[in-house]
Design an enzyme around this catalytic site. Structure first.
Site, PDB file in Angstrom:
ATOM      1  N   SER A   1       0.839  -1.200   0.000  1.00 36.98           N
ATOM      2  CA  SER A   1       0.000   0.000   0.000  1.00 36.98           C
ATOM      3  C   SER A   1       0.870   1.244   0.000  1.00 36.98           C
ATOM      4  O   SER A   1       2.055   1.179  -0.345  1.00 36.98           O
ATOM      5  CB  SER A   1      -0.941  -0.023   1.209  1.00 36.98           C
ATOM      6  OG  SER A   1      -1.935   0.973   1.058  1.00 36.98           O
ATOM      7  N   ASN A   2       0.308   2.390   0.355  1.00 38.89           N
ATOM      8  CA  ASN A   2       1.062   3.650   0.361  1.00 38.89           C
ATOM      9  C   ASN A   2       0.585   4.513   1.521  1.00 38.89           C
ATOM     10  O   ASN A   2      -0.272   4.110   2.295  1.00 38.89           O
ATOM     11  CB  ASN A   2       0.885   4.356  -0.988  1.00 38.89           C
ATOM     12  CG  ASN A   2      -0.583   4.595  -1.286  1.00 38.89           C
ATOM     13  OD1 ASN A   2      -1.253   5.335  -0.576  1.00 38.89           O
ATOM     14  ND2 ASN A   2      -1.099   3.931  -2.309  1.00 38.89           N
ATOM     15  N   ARG A   3       1.131   5.718   1.623  1.00 44.55           N
ATOM     16  CA  ARG A   3       0.899   6.534   2.813  1.00 44.55           C
ATOM     17  C   ARG A   3      -0.384   7.351   2.787  1.00 44.55           C
ATOM     18  O   ARG A   3      -0.639   8.148   3.678  1.00 44.55           O
ATOM     19  CB  ARG A   3       2.074   7.516   2.993  1.00 44.55           C
ATOM     20  CG  ARG A   3       3.376   6.855   3.304  1.00 44.55           C
ATOM     21  CD  ARG A   3       4.468   7.923   3.459  1.00 44.55           C
ATOM     22  NE  ARG A   3       5.772   7.327   3.516  1.00 44.55           N
ATOM     23  CZ  ARG A   3       6.291   6.796   4.621  1.00 44.55           C
ATOM     24  NH1 ARG A   3       5.611   6.791   5.738  1.00 44.55           N
ATOM     25  NH2 ARG A   3       7.494   6.260   4.588  1.00 44.55           N
ATOM     26  N   SER A   4      -1.207   7.218   1.765  1.00 45.86           N
ATOM     27  CA  SER A   4      -2.403   8.072   1.679  1.00 45.86           C
ATOM     28  C   SER A   4      -3.368   7.795   2.840  1.00 45.86           C
ATOM     29  O   SER A   4      -3.649   6.650   3.174  1.00 45.86           O
ATOM     30  CB  SER A   4      -3.111   7.805   0.351  1.00 45.86           C
ATOM     31  OG  SER A   4      -4.351   8.458   0.360  1.00 45.86           O
TER      32      SER A   4
END
Ligand code: CTP
Length: 410
Positions: A219-222
């Site tokens: 995933s990512n930091r959003s």
């Protein structure tokens, strides 16, 4: 209703804001909020509680507000100050909002001038909590905030940082400039009416999660905060909003929420909602690649190091660009760490979108997981608008202003 506001030379009343100052150490920052609002042309009526005076003096607010600070329900000059303030207000802002004040407001109690004003007003209310981390994280405080949010109260979340007594943690009152810009944007919304009434807006938010096995994902930091702020702003401008999000728990009220996890799920939801939308805003951070196979069972260390083979996901925004209906407005985001302008413009052209919102996510306080953002809004028609560091609610207002400019008149 009779109002005792001052009028300017053109005979127009300035907006009327009640600034309720709770009894917390951060009350000193409310002085700056008062001063900045007055500087912005707002009529500020300060209201203090008895206990607020343990932290800050009444004279300060008398001098800096647009009228003397009030504290009592039993004012001889005006027998009904609680209804006068509540009725006159265009916005009521509570800064700092203590745990006690939030609890009394959520419960509908009305035993002093601050709480009676809150219960007596039909105006939008902005609360700015500030307290020690332990109190901020207490389920009772969070439940009260969730209840207030569900009633449409705007919450300016506290920041992480140094607290009274030298502790460090979350619970510090948001920066006065963030509070002021939120109040100004709420004022603008409430006086602007509902320019998006009759429009359908689809917003995506959050980072997608691409499974590796049943317990792990890429995933990512959003955080989804900017997308959710956009959905909330579009709703308050009268649009029917579909919010396709990977973080449904923090979705605003009054919008249709479609929970998704992976890029493929988001793609399916967006492509099915888009044909009836006047505007689609892709604020989500969609994974560009995912594991080619997700293991059915949990991968164990004892099985050795897994080989992660990746494959590309579909570019949802580019697909929307190809399928775009005449007069539909597509908005993309470009989170960049270098060559922001060139990359954002290239993406705008390549994906066939009308508005590209670019932010430099390597800058302090910008982008992922912050309550603040600083962006540049590029229009395919050649317009460029710089929005300096402010709350995500204010950024949303600027993006929607551009969308409204591009939507055809009805
Ligand atoms: N986007 C999308 N589908 C993807 C990837 C991105 O719809 N599979 C959208 C994002 O929601 C955003 C815009 O495209 O609105 C730009 O995303 P970004 O990640 O900045 O651009 P990419 O095209 O993925 O390019 P890169 O990651 O290489 O910078």
């Amino acid at each position: 209703m009779e109002s005792d506001r001052n009028t300017d030379g053109a005979g127009l009343s300035p907006p009327f804001v009640v600034l309720a100052v709770g009894a917390g150490i951060a009350a000193y920052k409310a002085v700056e909020v008062c001063r900045q609002l007055v500087d912005a042309g707002v009529h500020v009526a300060p209201v203090l509680t008895e206990r607020t005076l343990r932290f800050v003096g009444k004279t300060t607010f008398d001098a800096l507000g647009s009228e003397p600070a009030q504290m009592s329900l039993w004012d001889e000059a005006s027998p009904i100050p609680h209804t006068r303030l509540g009725q006159a207000a265009d916005v009521v802002v509570v800064a700092p909002a203590t745990a006690d004040l939030l609890a009394r407001y959520a419960a509908g109690m009305a035993d002093d001038l601050v709480t009676t004003t809150l219960v007596a007003t039909a105006a939008p209310v902005v609360v700015c909590p500030a307290m020690h981390t332990e109190m901020w994280e207490h389920p009772a405080v969070q439940a009260n905030l969730a209840l207030l949010r569900s009633r449409g109260v705007v919450v300016v979340d506290p920041e992480d940082g140094r607290l009274a007594g030298g502790d460090v943690g979350s619970g510090r009152l948001a920066d006065p400039s963030v509070i002021v810009s939120t109040v100004l944007s709420v004022l603008a919304e409430s006086t602007r009416g509902t320019p998006l009434a009759g429009r359908r807006v689809v917003v995506t938010a959050g980072g997608t999660r691409e499974p590796i096995d049943p317990v792990r994902y890429l995933s990512n930091r959003s955080s989804g905060k900017q997308g959710h702020a956009l959905a909330e702003a579009a709703r308050s401008r009268g649009a029917a909003v579909t919010l396709i999000t990977t973080v449904p728990a923090s979705a605003p009220s009054g919008v249709e929420v479609v929970p998704v996890a992976t890029a493929a799920e988001m793609e399916e939801a967006v492509l099915s909602a888009a044909p009836s939308a006047d505007c689609v805003i892709m604020a989500a951070a969609v994974a560009d690649f995912r594991p080619r196979v997700a293991a059915d069972q949990k991968l164990h260390k004892s099985d050795g190091l897994p080989e992660l083979v990746l494959e590309p996901t579909n570019d949802i925004l580019a697909e929307l660009g190809r399928r775009r209906l005449a007069e539909q407005v597509l908005v993309g985001f470009a989170a960049e760490t270098e060559e922001m302008e060139a990359r954002a413009l290239a993406k705008m052209r390549a994906k066939g979108v009308q508005v590209m919102v670019a932010n430099d996510v390597s800058a302090e306080g910008v982008g992922f997981n912050h309550d603040t953002n600083a962006v540049t809004i590029y229009g395919a028609d050649g317009t460029v608008k710089l929005v300096k560091m402010t709350s995500k609610a204010v950024v949303s207002g600027h993006i929607l202003d551009k969308v409204q400019e591009l939507l055809p008149d009805r």
